[in-house]
Design an enzyme around this catalytic site. Sequence first.
Site, PDB file in Angstrom:
ATOM      1  N   PRO A 274       0.827  -1.214   0.000  1.00 21.66           N
ATOM      2  CA  PRO A 274       0.000   0.000   0.000  1.00 21.66           C
ATOM      3  C   PRO A 274       0.864   1.267   0.000  1.00 21.66           C
ATOM      4  O   PRO A 274       1.890   1.314   0.665  1.00 21.66           O
ATOM      5  CB  PRO A 274      -0.760  -0.111   1.321  1.00 21.66           C
ATOM      6  CG  PRO A 274       0.136  -0.916   2.204  1.00 21.66           C
ATOM      7  CD  PRO A 274       0.892  -1.858   1.313  1.00 21.66           C
ATOM      8  N   TYR A 316      -4.213  14.243 -13.919  1.00 21.29           N
ATOM      9  CA  TYR A 316      -5.305  13.255 -13.913  1.00 21.29           C
ATOM     10  C   TYR A 316      -6.685  13.894 -13.771  1.00 21.29           C
ATOM     11  O   TYR A 316      -7.672  13.182 -13.608  1.00 21.29           O
ATOM     12  CB  TYR A 316      -5.160  12.288 -12.724  1.00 21.29           C
ATOM     13  CG  TYR A 316      -3.788  11.722 -12.489  1.00 21.29           C
ATOM     14  CD1 TYR A 316      -3.204  10.881 -13.416  1.00 21.29           C
ATOM     15  CD2 TYR A 316      -3.084  12.030 -11.327  1.00 21.29           C
ATOM     16  CE1 TYR A 316      -1.943  10.339 -13.188  1.00 21.29           C
ATOM     17  CE2 TYR A 316      -1.827  11.497 -11.087  1.00 21.29           C
ATOM     18  CZ  TYR A 316      -1.261  10.652 -12.032  1.00 21.29           C
ATOM     19  OH  TYR A 316      -0.018  10.131 -11.800  1.00 21.29           O
ATOM     20  N   CYS A 345       3.320  29.150 -16.132  1.00 23.19           N
ATOM     21  CA  CYS A 345       2.844  29.693 -17.404  1.00 23.19           C
ATOM     22  C   CYS A 345       2.222  28.611 -18.270  1.00 23.19           C
ATOM     23  O   CYS A 345       2.758  28.254 -19.320  1.00 23.19           O
ATOM     24  CB  CYS A 345       3.985  30.382 -18.115  1.00 23.19           C
ATOM     25  SG  CYS A 345       4.645  31.695 -17.096  1.00 23.19           S
TER      26      CYS A 345
HETATM   27  N1  LLP Z   1       2.869  -1.557  -6.053  1.00 24.24           N
HETATM   28  C1  LLP Z   1       3.155  -1.278  -7.330  1.00 24.24           C
HETATM   29  C2  LLP Z   1       3.848  -2.271  -8.145  1.00 24.24           C
HETATM   30  C3  LLP Z   1       2.768  -0.029  -7.878  1.00 24.24           C
HETATM   31  O1  LLP Z   1       3.034   0.243  -9.135  1.00 24.24           O
HETATM   32  C4  LLP Z   1       2.095   0.910  -7.059  1.00 24.24           C
HETATM   33  C5  LLP Z   1       1.694   2.216  -7.570  1.00 24.24           C
HETATM   34  C6  LLP Z   1       1.848   0.564  -5.708  1.00 24.24           C
HETATM   35  C7  LLP Z   1       2.238  -0.681  -5.247  1.00 24.24           C
HETATM   36  C8  LLP Z   1       1.164   1.498  -4.749  1.00 24.24           C
HETATM   37  O2  LLP Z   1      -0.132   1.787  -5.145  1.00 24.24           O
HETATM   38  P1  LLP Z   1      -1.110   2.603  -4.179  1.00 24.24           P
HETATM   39  O3  LLP Z   1      -1.379   1.724  -2.989  1.00 24.24           O
HETATM   40  O4  LLP Z   1      -0.436   3.867  -3.799  1.00 24.24           O
HETATM   41  O5  LLP Z   1      -2.319   2.825  -5.001  1.00 24.24           O
HETATM   42  N2  LLP Z   1       0.718   8.976  -9.395  1.00 24.24           N
HETATM   43  C9  LLP Z   1      -0.573   8.343  -9.375  1.00 24.24           C
HETATM   44  C10 LLP Z   1      -0.520   6.966  -8.744  1.00 24.24           C
HETATM   45  C11 LLP Z   1       0.446   6.031  -9.434  1.00 24.24           C
HETATM   46  C12 LLP Z   1       0.546   4.683  -8.766  1.00 24.24           C
HETATM   47  C13 LLP Z   1       1.631   3.870  -9.375  1.00 24.24           C
HETATM   48  N3  LLP Z   1       1.847   2.592  -8.803  1.00 24.24           N
HETATM   49  C14 LLP Z   1      -1.550   9.265  -8.631  1.00 24.24           C
HETATM   50  O6  LLP Z   1      -1.147  10.351  -8.214  1.00 24.24           O
HETATM   51  O7  LLP Z   1      -2.730   8.952  -8.506  1.00 24.24           O
END
Ligand code: LLP
Length: 420
Positions: A274, A316, A345
């Site tokens: 997570p 997004y 800008c």
């Molecule tokens: N494990 C892997 C292999 C991942 O690629 C990711 C996130 C996570 C775990 C953690 O995911 P989470 O629990 O945070 O959802 N920048 C984007 C989110 C990109 C997530 C990429 N991978 C945003 O701001 O929404």
Amino acid sequence: MHEFRYKGNELYCEGVKISRIAKRFDTPLYIYSRKTLIDHYRKIKKAFSAIRPLICFSVKANSNLAVLKVLANQSAGMDVVSGGELYRALKVGVAPQRIVYAGVGKREQEIALAIKAGILLFNAESFAELGLIERAAGRLRKKVDVSLRINPDVEIHTHRFITTGRMINKFGLDIRTAEEIFLRSRIFSHLNLVGVHIHIGSQITEGRPFVLAIKKALHLIKRLKSKGVQLKYFNIGGGLGIVYRNERPQTADEFAQAVLPLLKETKLKIILEPGRFIAGNSGILLTKVVYVKKTPKKNFAIVDAGMNDLIRPALYGAYHEILPVVRAKDKAERKVRYDVVGPICESGDFLAQGRDMPIVQAGDLLAVMSSGAYGFVMSSNYNSRPRVAEVLIDKNKVSLVRKRESYRDLIRAEVIPKGL
Ligand code: LLP
């Protein structure tokens, strides 16, 4: 849910008035609550306590050393995706045996660094990558544990840039190819193929896609077992959604209830990754209104934080709640529709569009909520803006955990060739 609350008309983080933090450290500024980080980590830990999984915080969500240290002290492991993230995790004292390494484009030096550090395992995403890990391990005369990331091809409802578990995405191996590789694993004399990894996307608010993906992975695991391939680990990734607006994401308990029966069956060591669930609501971006500008079409609240500081709205179309740090005394106060924009800008530089908010004026402080994950880490120096400071609150204690960059920092690595 988090420790950013009004007492009277003033917004606080834990025991500290946010307006006071602004006075001391200026804006823009990221503020994190230690308690919220720990609470969220513990929520997952407790929900899954029946199987005692390895919970690896996804460093990409928030890689500040102090944040990592708070979680490492809770005995969190770390999920890293680059040599740099590995360096940070090791720096805060995470045991290498609690570190897993994912990502589609690991380079040979990064792989070698991780092998030397003695991480728990790699989550490999292609046959070519296995070849590279094999070579690096051979050179270092090591035998290395590897999980295969499979792409379960399930649909989820989230922004298309953050789905990762569809076959059109670059991530993971299709199940048939993964199965073939497991069955032919003897060709890799320096690798133990010990596990299956999935991660289907981020900001997922419903349990169904997780269950579907896990079921697909379990079929593979069972088939492998019947063919004599016994695994040790099953990594179910991250992706748990949080509240930004009016989402009703599953709680950690609901998530656990939905997937625990399936996971228990496997008898494998379960790994979770997570990121957002732990860090998202633990942080805010504090910004100040510089000007208010009324045009025939719109009201613009021009603030001192831009898309370079928090890119999620621009990239997004993400929604972040924006709250006044000092509320007007009259709660029934009229609302005005604003575009909250930064100084960059570009017309894409906004934190909110068409947002109904209490009237703001120059000098007002605003809290951009739920910015603890994918906030500072995605910031840049675009428009030669120094990156902002970060502060960690622990009850009444305020600690600067990253200094605001200076103009000197901006040019530190640059060189003007002689005789130019
Ligand atoms: N494990 C892997 C292999 C991942 O690629 C990711 C996130 C996570 C775990 C953690 O995911 P989470 O629990 O945070 O959802 N920048 C984007 C989110 C990109 C997530 C990429 N991978 C945003 O701001 O929404």
